[in-house]
Scaffold this motif. Sequence first.
Motif, PDB file in Angstrom:
ATOM      1  N   GLN A  24     -19.505 -46.033  34.180  1.00 43.82           N
ATOM      2  CA  GLN A  24     -20.311 -47.064  34.608  1.00 43.82           C
ATOM      3  C   GLN A  24     -21.897 -46.991  34.388  1.00 43.82           C
ATOM      4  N   GLN A  27     -22.250 -47.832  30.520  1.00 44.36           N
ATOM      5  CA  GLN A  27     -21.908 -49.364  30.277  1.00 44.36           C
ATOM      6  C   GLN A  27     -23.303 -49.988  30.652  1.00 44.36           C
ATOM      7  N   ARG A  28     -23.916 -49.775  31.748  1.00 48.81           N
ATOM      8  CA  ARG A  28     -25.092 -50.502  32.219  1.00 48.81           C
ATOM      9  C   ARG A  28     -26.285 -49.914  31.204  1.00 48.81           C
ATOM     10  N   ALA A  31     -25.806 -51.970  28.122  1.00 40.74           N
ATOM     11  CA  ALA A  31     -25.999 -53.596  28.282  1.00 40.74           C
ATOM     12  C   ALA A  31     -27.442 -53.673  28.479  1.00 40.74           C
ATOM     13  N   ARG A  32     -28.413 -52.950  28.764  1.00 41.48           N
ATOM     14  CA  ARG A  32     -29.724 -52.904  29.011  1.00 41.48           C
ATOM     15  C   ARG A  32     -30.518 -52.409  27.990  1.00 41.48           C
TER      16      ARG A  32
END
Length: 102
Positions: A24, A27-28, A31-32
Motif C-alpha cells: 500500500q 502504491q501511494r 501515485a504521488r
Amino acid sequence: MNRESAGDSALDQAAKRLDRAVAQLEQRMAARAPQAGEEPGGLFDQDRAKLADELDKARARERALEDAGAEASAALGRAIAEIQAALADHDEPVPADQSEEV
C-alpha cells in the motif's frame, strides 16, 4: 507442537500484514511521485530548498555561538587573572608564631 504451529501462524499473519502495508505504501508513493518531484519546483525541490536554508541558518548560529563562547572564555581568563593578581597583592605573610594556629 500445538504452540509451534500457533506461533508460526501468528508470525505468518504478521508477515502478510507487513507485506500488505508495504505494498500500500509503495502504491501511494508511486501515485504521488509525479506530483512531488518530477516537475521543477515540486515538493522534493521545495523541501530540499527549505532544508538547505535551515542548514545555512543553523551554521550561522553555530558560528555566532562559537564566537560568543570564545569571547566569554577570553573574558573569564581576564577575570581570573585579575582576581589572582588582586589576591597576590593582598597576601600577607603569616608571622612564624601564628603559622601553627592557621
